[in-house]
Each structure stands twice: as structure tokens, then as C-alpha cells.
Scaffold this active site. Sequence first.
Site, PDB file in Angstrom:
ATOM      1  N   ILE A  54      35.745  83.696  16.663  1.00  0.00           N
ATOM      2  CA  ILE A  54      36.858  84.117  15.986  1.00  0.00           C
ATOM      3  C   ILE A  54      37.312  85.513  16.330  1.00  0.00           C
ATOM      4  O   ILE A  54      38.188  86.019  16.628  1.00  0.00           O
ATOM      5  CB  ILE A  54      37.106  83.348  14.697  1.00  0.00           C
ATOM      6  CG1 ILE A  54      37.406  81.888  14.851  1.00  0.00           C
ATOM      7  CG2 ILE A  54      38.642  83.842  14.427  1.00  0.00           C
ATOM      8  CD1 ILE A  54      37.340  81.249  13.619  1.00  0.00           C
ATOM      9  N   ALA A  70      37.136  82.387  31.949  1.00  0.00           N
ATOM     10  CA  ALA A  70      35.993  81.998  31.022  1.00  0.00           C
ATOM     11  C   ALA A  70      36.333  80.360  30.691  1.00  0.00           C
ATOM     12  O   ALA A  70      37.398  80.198  30.197  1.00  0.00           O
ATOM     13  CB  ALA A  70      36.125  82.750  29.924  1.00  0.00           C
ATOM     14  N   ALA A  71      35.446  79.697  30.589  1.00  0.00           N
ATOM     15  CA  ALA A  71      35.594  78.135  29.985  1.00  0.00           C
ATOM     16  C   ALA A  71      34.332  77.579  29.631  1.00  0.00           C
ATOM     17  O   ALA A  71      33.167  77.990  30.333  1.00  0.00           O
ATOM     18  CB  ALA A  71      36.371  77.338  31.136  1.00  0.00           C
ATOM     19  N   SER A 115      42.017  73.226  36.191  1.00  0.00           N
ATOM     20  CA  SER A 115      41.353  72.521  37.241  1.00  0.00           C
ATOM     21  C   SER A 115      42.046  71.258  37.778  1.00  0.00           C
ATOM     22  O   SER A 115      43.064  70.872  37.115  1.00  0.00           O
ATOM     23  CB  SER A 115      40.060  71.712  36.425  1.00  0.00           C
ATOM     24  OG  SER A 115      39.561  70.821  37.162  1.00  0.00           O
ATOM     25  N   TYR A 141      36.572  67.281  29.624  1.00  0.00           N
ATOM     26  CA  TYR A 141      36.908  68.561  30.406  1.00  0.00           C
ATOM     27  C   TYR A 141      38.286  68.572  30.944  1.00  0.00           C
ATOM     28  O   TYR A 141      39.007  69.637  30.545  1.00  0.00           O
ATOM     29  CB  TYR A 141      35.960  68.790  31.461  1.00  0.00           C
ATOM     30  CG  TYR A 141      36.161  69.986  32.359  1.00  0.00           C
ATOM     31  CD1 TYR A 141      35.864  71.376  31.869  1.00  0.00           C
ATOM     32  CD2 TYR A 141      36.511  69.725  33.671  1.00  0.00           C
ATOM     33  CE1 TYR A 141      36.361  72.504  32.566  1.00  0.00           C
ATOM     34  CE2 TYR A 141      36.921  70.960  34.339  1.00  0.00           C
ATOM     35  CZ  TYR A 141      36.814  72.047  33.915  1.00  0.00           C
ATOM     36  OH  TYR A 141      37.140  73.301  34.646  1.00  0.00           O
ATOM     37  N   LYS A 145      41.397  71.026  29.524  1.00  0.00           N
ATOM     38  CA  LYS A 145      42.116  72.033  30.261  1.00  0.00           C
ATOM     39  C   LYS A 145      43.709  71.770  30.359  1.00  0.00           C
ATOM     40  O   LYS A 145      44.505  72.491  30.354  1.00  0.00           O
ATOM     41  CB  LYS A 145      41.641  71.869  31.666  1.00  0.00           C
ATOM     42  CG  LYS A 145      40.435  72.578  32.056  1.00  0.00           C
ATOM     43  CD  LYS A 145      40.601  74.079  31.994  1.00  0.00           C
ATOM     44  CE  LYS A 145      39.421  74.942  32.371  1.00  0.00           C
ATOM     45  NZ  LYS A 145      39.599  76.446  32.648  1.00  0.00           N
ATOM     46  N   GLY A 190      16.338  69.303  55.613  1.00  0.00           N
ATOM     47  CA  GLY A 190      16.275  68.674  56.418  1.00  0.00           C
ATOM     48  C   GLY A 190      16.231  67.028  56.162  1.00  0.00           C
ATOM     49  O   GLY A 190      15.708  66.460  56.774  1.00  0.00           O
ATOM     50  N   ILE A 207      36.057  80.819  47.741  1.00  0.00           N
ATOM     51  CA  ILE A 207      35.944  81.425  46.669  1.00  0.00           C
ATOM     52  C   ILE A 207      36.861  82.821  47.296  1.00  0.00           C
ATOM     53  O   ILE A 207      37.958  83.427  46.128  1.00  0.00           O
ATOM     54  CB  ILE A 207      34.682  82.287  46.141  1.00  0.00           C
ATOM     55  CG1 ILE A 207      34.850  83.134  44.955  1.00  0.00           C
ATOM     56  CG2 ILE A 207      33.994  83.000  47.039  1.00  0.00           C
ATOM     57  CD1 ILE A 207      35.269  82.490  43.504  1.00  0.00           C
TER      58      ILE A 207
END
Length: 319
Positions: A54, A70-71, A115, A141, A145, A190, A207
Amino acid sequence: MIGKVLVTGASGFVGEALVFRLLLDRKWIPIAALRSSSRLQGLCPIAYFDLTKIDALPPMNEVSVVVHAAARVHVMKETSEDALQEFRKINVQGTLRLAKHAAASGVKRFVFVSSIKVNGEKTDRDKPFTADDVPVPADPYALSKFEAEEQLRFLSQETGMEVVIIRPPLVYGPGVKANFLNMLRWIHRGLPLPLGSIDNRRSLVSIGNLVDLLVTCIDHPAAAGNTFLVSDGEDVSTSELLRSLASAFGKKVVLIPVPFTVLSLAAFILRKQAISRRLGESLQVDINKNRKLLDWVPRIPAERSMRQTARHYMEKNTK
């Protein structure tokens, strides 16, 4: 005067890439908000910040924009008895605490990295999600969000701080981790893969393209108050993706044509349904809104990003 941009999660995959891009552009001064030391130290101002605490809010003197990357990310092997509550502590309560601090400090814009899972888990083939669809978050999750997005919109109405929301699908690039890293390992070793019959369509984003959209949304007037989806603009099947990565390695991948129904049954028995869905189902996004409102299109071809990703993996894993 060059404006300041505070980037949270600056030691993470997305946040760090954004900071490096801002350093190269020299249009903004990036401030890296992170919990501990990183390789960014000495390159830009650092603000220590922890979403779980906090009293650990970063100073925002003269900060014009916050990009919040951030998450608590999606967890494949959740151990908490109340996963939703754990996600809410960081992704909802922590985000809102940060955003209120930003608004009180005079920050003009808050860009939130959300997301695609807010839209849902899958699409019918060639019927992509759009940014303005009704959200259907299906797991803790995604729900956290979505709730954070809603809280940010309310805060924007109350304070006038502009909010921009970006929902990426799977993000890849040099240094990628999680499921995409597993695929790189499979191909590099392989291993024959029972994925030759999968004919889905997946939207991915490199990215580089994601960071390019984030930079656009830092100051584009039309971004304010809007939600955007993002991708490379080149949807692929899982089998096409694996072949593309193998080509980037200079290898051929052996794909055995096993029906997806069989794979799904095996995944159910092994309790790997989430991985099975990601490999076999479609998830496409429509990014036309980005072009219309922002004049933004993906600038980096997926093939180039795949080569860069494979090259980086080889450099790190070949003696």
C-alpha cells in the site's frame, strides 16, 4: 520540454522493451518503476514500486503518462485456494491505488496493458474479437483484468485523467518465456509433435509491434478513452507457427497428424486442458480500429520477429 513516462513492470518482458524503445526515441524520458534492481539501472531514472504494498507508490513529479505493465500474470499451476482474490489484490486493487495516485499527481494519461482474455478464451474461425465486443472473461486472471479496466474507466470519469486500454494476445520476441519458450525448446530438440492436423487460426503480437502501439498511445489524441486490440496482422495455425519457427532455426519440424479430438482427450486425462486449448483452438483479433483511429498498422513482419526470436534462443542455449 521532454515529457516523462513512468513504466511499471519495467523489469518484465513488455515493460523493459518499452523503456528501451523510449530511450532510443528520445522523445520521452522513461522512468522505470520496478521492485528490485535490473539492467536498466544507470540507463534511466528508477522508481522502486511494488503493487502488493500500500505504501510503495512511486513518485510522479512531472510525470505526464503512466504505462502500467506490472501485473500478477496468468498462472498455469495455481496454488492459492482463492485465486481470484490473489489476482484482485494486485491487478485490481494495486492498479486502482496506482491510478488514483497518478490522477492526484496530475498525470494526464494512464495506459493500461490488459489482456485479450478479457474478450474471451477463443473465437470461431475467421470471426475475430473486436475491441468493442462485450467482454466474456472466463478465469480469475481475465476477470481481474476486466475489473481493473472498469475501475479505471470510472476513475477517468471522476478525475479527467485519460485512460487507454490495450489487450494483447500472446506476446513473443527475443527472451520470451512461458508457452512460447516451450515451443522453441520442442523445435530446437527436434521432438516429433502430434500437431500436424491442427487447422486453427491464432493472432500473435511481437514485442516490437506491441511496444510500437504502446508508444503511439502515449500521446495520440484519438487514443484517449479507447480500448485497442493488437496483433501482427498475420494470423497463423499452430502447425504453421511451428513450421515458421523451425525455418527460423534452419530446421524441419516433424508434425504427426493426430486428430484434435484425440489430443483433447489425452489433455483431459493428463489435466492439461489449458495447453490443449491454446494449441488447438482459434483466437483471432481485429485491429482495424487501430488503423482508423490511430493510423497504426503493425510495422514489423511476423517472419522477421520469428527469426529474431529463434536467433536469440540459439545464442542463449547453444554452447
